[in-house]
Enzyme design. Structure first.
Site, PDB file in Angstrom:
ATOM      1  N   ASP A  43       0.852  -1.138  -0.016  1.00 22.69           N
ATOM      2  CA  ASP A  43       0.046  -0.152   0.055  1.00 22.69           C
ATOM      3  C   ASP A  43       0.887   1.308   0.028  1.00 22.69           C
ATOM      4  O   ASP A  43       2.285   1.059   0.024  1.00 22.69           O
ATOM      5  CB  ASP A  43      -0.922   0.097   1.352  1.00 22.69           C
ATOM      6  CG  ASP A  43      -2.118   0.670   0.988  1.00 22.69           C
ATOM      7  OD1 ASP A  43      -2.261   1.406  -0.105  1.00 22.69           O
ATOM      8  OD2 ASP A  43      -2.946   0.518   1.680  1.00 22.69           O
TER       9      ASP A  43
ATOM     10  N   ASN B 242      -5.533  -2.265  -4.499  1.00 22.10           N
ATOM     11  CA  ASN B 242      -5.545  -0.715  -4.310  1.00 22.10           C
ATOM     12  C   ASN B 242      -4.585  -0.209  -5.291  1.00 22.10           C
ATOM     13  O   ASN B 242      -4.204  -0.918  -6.393  1.00 22.10           O
ATOM     14  CB  ASN B 242      -4.987  -0.462  -2.953  1.00 22.10           C
ATOM     15  CG  ASN B 242      -3.672  -0.981  -2.653  1.00 22.10           C
ATOM     16  OD1 ASN B 242      -2.851  -1.119  -3.500  1.00 22.10           O
ATOM     17  ND2 ASN B 242      -3.362  -1.714  -1.405  1.00 22.10           N
ATOM     18  N   GLN B 243      -4.607   1.179  -5.387  1.00 23.45           N
ATOM     19  CA  GLN B 243      -3.795   1.735  -6.772  1.00 23.45           C
ATOM     20  C   GLN B 243      -2.327   1.390  -6.744  1.00 23.45           C
ATOM     21  O   GLN B 243      -2.127   0.978  -7.797  1.00 23.45           O
ATOM     22  CB  GLN B 243      -3.673   3.261  -6.412  1.00 23.45           C
ATOM     23  CG  GLN B 243      -2.986   4.004  -7.349  1.00 23.45           C
ATOM     24  CD  GLN B 243      -3.097   5.529  -7.118  1.00 23.45           C
ATOM     25  OE1 GLN B 243      -3.952   6.042  -6.616  1.00 23.45           O
ATOM     26  NE2 GLN B 243      -2.122   6.234  -7.657  1.00 23.45           N
TER      27      GLN B 243
ATOM     28  N   GLU C 152      -1.051  -1.610  -5.664  1.00 23.03           N
ATOM     29  CA  GLU C 152      -1.034  -3.132  -6.184  1.00 23.03           C
ATOM     30  C   GLU C 152      -1.332  -3.147  -7.670  1.00 23.03           C
ATOM     31  O   GLU C 152      -0.969  -3.883  -8.536  1.00 23.03           O
ATOM     32  CB  GLU C 152      -2.122  -3.887  -5.517  1.00 23.03           C
ATOM     33  CG  GLU C 152      -1.658  -4.157  -4.024  1.00 23.03           C
ATOM     34  CD  GLU C 152      -2.884  -4.595  -2.947  1.00 23.03           C
ATOM     35  OE1 GLU C 152      -2.370  -4.854  -1.948  1.00 23.03           O
ATOM     36  OE2 GLU C 152      -3.980  -4.244  -3.384  1.00 23.03           O
TER      37      GLU C 152
ATOM     38  N   THR D 247      -9.683  -0.445  -5.116  1.00 25.89           N
ATOM     39  CA  THR D 247     -10.393  -0.154  -4.039  1.00 25.89           C
ATOM     40  C   THR D 247     -10.031   1.118  -3.337  1.00 25.89           C
ATOM     41  O   THR D 247     -11.126   1.695  -2.396  1.00 25.89           O
ATOM     42  CB  THR D 247     -10.230  -1.357  -2.938  1.00 25.89           C
ATOM     43  OG1 THR D 247      -8.767  -1.301  -2.519  1.00 25.89           O
ATOM     44  CG2 THR D 247     -10.745  -2.621  -3.331  1.00 25.89           C
ATOM     45  N   SER D 248      -9.069   1.675  -3.651  1.00 28.88           N
ATOM     46  CA  SER D 248      -8.589   3.061  -2.836  1.00 28.88           C
ATOM     47  C   SER D 248      -7.384   3.634  -3.736  1.00 28.88           C
ATOM     48  O   SER D 248      -6.688   2.800  -4.204  1.00 28.88           O
ATOM     49  CB  SER D 248      -8.182   2.810  -1.547  1.00 28.88           C
ATOM     50  OG  SER D 248      -7.037   2.197  -1.671  1.00 28.88           O
TER      51      SER D 248
ATOM     52  N   THR E 228      -9.485  -3.615   6.208  1.00 26.46           N
ATOM     53  CA  THR E 228     -10.599  -3.062   5.333  1.00 26.46           C
ATOM     54  C   THR E 228     -10.666  -3.742   3.746  1.00 26.46           C
ATOM     55  O   THR E 228     -11.665  -3.998   3.196  1.00 26.46           O
ATOM     56  CB  THR E 228     -10.202  -1.545   5.204  1.00 26.46           C
ATOM     57  OG1 THR E 228      -8.827  -1.368   4.801  1.00 26.46           O
ATOM     58  CG2 THR E 228     -10.394  -0.878   6.423  1.00 26.46           C
ATOM     59  N   GLY E 229      -9.338  -4.094   3.462  1.00 26.91           N
ATOM     60  CA  GLY E 229      -9.202  -4.828   2.053  1.00 26.91           C
ATOM     61  C   GLY E 229     -10.096  -6.007   1.933  1.00 26.91           C
ATOM     62  O   GLY E 229     -10.856  -6.365   0.986  1.00 26.91           O
ATOM     63  N   ASP E 230      -9.813  -6.821   3.026  1.00 28.03           N
ATOM     64  CA  ASP E 230     -10.369  -8.134   3.090  1.00 28.03           C
ATOM     65  C   ASP E 230     -11.914  -7.781   3.399  1.00 28.03           C
ATOM     66  O   ASP E 230     -12.841  -8.698   2.759  1.00 28.03           O
ATOM     67  CB  ASP E 230     -10.100  -8.863   4.473  1.00 28.03           C
ATOM     68  CG  ASP E 230      -8.440  -8.920   4.637  1.00 28.03           C
ATOM     69  OD1 ASP E 230      -7.899  -9.614   3.747  1.00 28.03           O
ATOM     70  OD2 ASP E 230      -7.984  -7.967   5.451  1.00 28.03           O
TER      71      ASP E 230
END
Length: 285
Positions: free
Chosen positions: A91, A123-124, A126, A159-160, A206-208
């Site tokens: 992240d 996420n961004q 990744e 996701t973010s 939160t990702g999970d």
């Protein structure tokens, strides 16, 4: 997932005392042999019939490669099986990205896992790792999602991100893209942007939570990524707001909440997970 009505067989990729957001953790990282043994047990009893596979945090490359073999075998049994992959690698903190799993997992995700996945939730950072391309603008992000589609998945949700939100600096952007090939061979792509209020704390898990809820809501709304993402992100907001409120109360006036106080209030949020009030809307792009 269980609260939302799914029968779940859980297989650990790690067996840790606590999540790695704490100063210390103890435990074991499972490898491919151990995963294979568990899967063999399911197979011997003929209970390896699944509609979905969801994977998240993994630390061992052989384990990850074995996941691919298992998903391919399960897809042979059920061609409609949907594999949801959260490619957990790292992240960004204060604009700087770093990996919190061994670096040799990246080529396995990129070359083996993503091509067999149907839905991915990077996420961004990744998404940038998987495509080798940096994201500076929303246009970059949409192009990166197209690159990820080209690798295999029908649905991609970033996701973010640290993109500038139209609603202002207090908002976090998530982006989604669903690509479907119709019977006549034409491709239709639905793209959405979701802006949710930032919560000033570092949460773990939160990702999970996002990946699990996206699985559930895309199951209930298979051709409506907008509604699936609105329900997912709204439920996330309910959980995070409840968590930060509780954490601050425990920490006391003027003190910064610690890892234990910031544990996601999942049980307390059961009703919001089951039936989230839509408090975050998605924009169709």
């Amino acid at each position: 997932l269980q609260v939302l009505g799914f029968e779940v067989d859980t297989v650990n990729s790690v067996q840790f005392s606590n999540h790695t957001g704490y100063a210390h953790w103890k435990g074991q990282v499972l490898n491919s042999d151990e995963l294979h043994e568990l899967y063999e047990g399911l197979k011997l009893n003929k209970v390896n019939r699944y509609d979905y596979v969801l994977t998240g945090y993994t630390r061992d490359t052989s384990f990850l490669a074995m996941v691919v073999d298992i998903v391919q075998e399960l897809k042979q049994q059920n061609s409609n099986l949907v594999y949801v992959c959260d490619p957990v690698m790292g992240d960004k903190w204060n604009g700087e990205g770093s990996m919190y799993v061994p670096k040799d997992l990246l080529p396995v995700y990129r070359d083996k896992v993503v091509p067999v996945a149907d839905i991915i939730t990077p996420n961004q950072f990744e998404a940038e790792l998987l495509t080798g391309r940096k994201i500076y603008t929303e246009k970059d992000a949409l192009e990166v999602m197209d690159m990820l589609h080209a690798m295999g998945p029908e649905t991609v949700v970033i996701t973010s991100s640290d993109l500038q939100a139209p609603l202002g600096n207090d908002y976090l952007i998530a982006l989604g893209s669903h690509r479907k090939t119709k019977a006549d061979g034409t491709r239709i792509t639905q793209r959405i942007r979701v802006e949710s209020p930032k919560v000033d704390a570092v949460f773990v898990g939160t990702g999970d939570l996002f990946a699990a809820m996206l699985l559930a809501w895309t199951h209930k709304h298979p051709n409506n990524l907008k509604v699936a993402c609105e329900k997912t992100v709204s439920a996330m907001q309910h959980v995070l707001q409840r968590t930060i409120k509780s954490a601050k109360a425990q920490a006391g006036e003027g003190n910064k909440p610690n890892s234990a106080q910031l544990e996601l209030r999942m049980v307390q949020s059961k009703k919001d997970i089951e039936n989230p009030e839509i408090i975050v809307k998605a924009t169709v792009l």
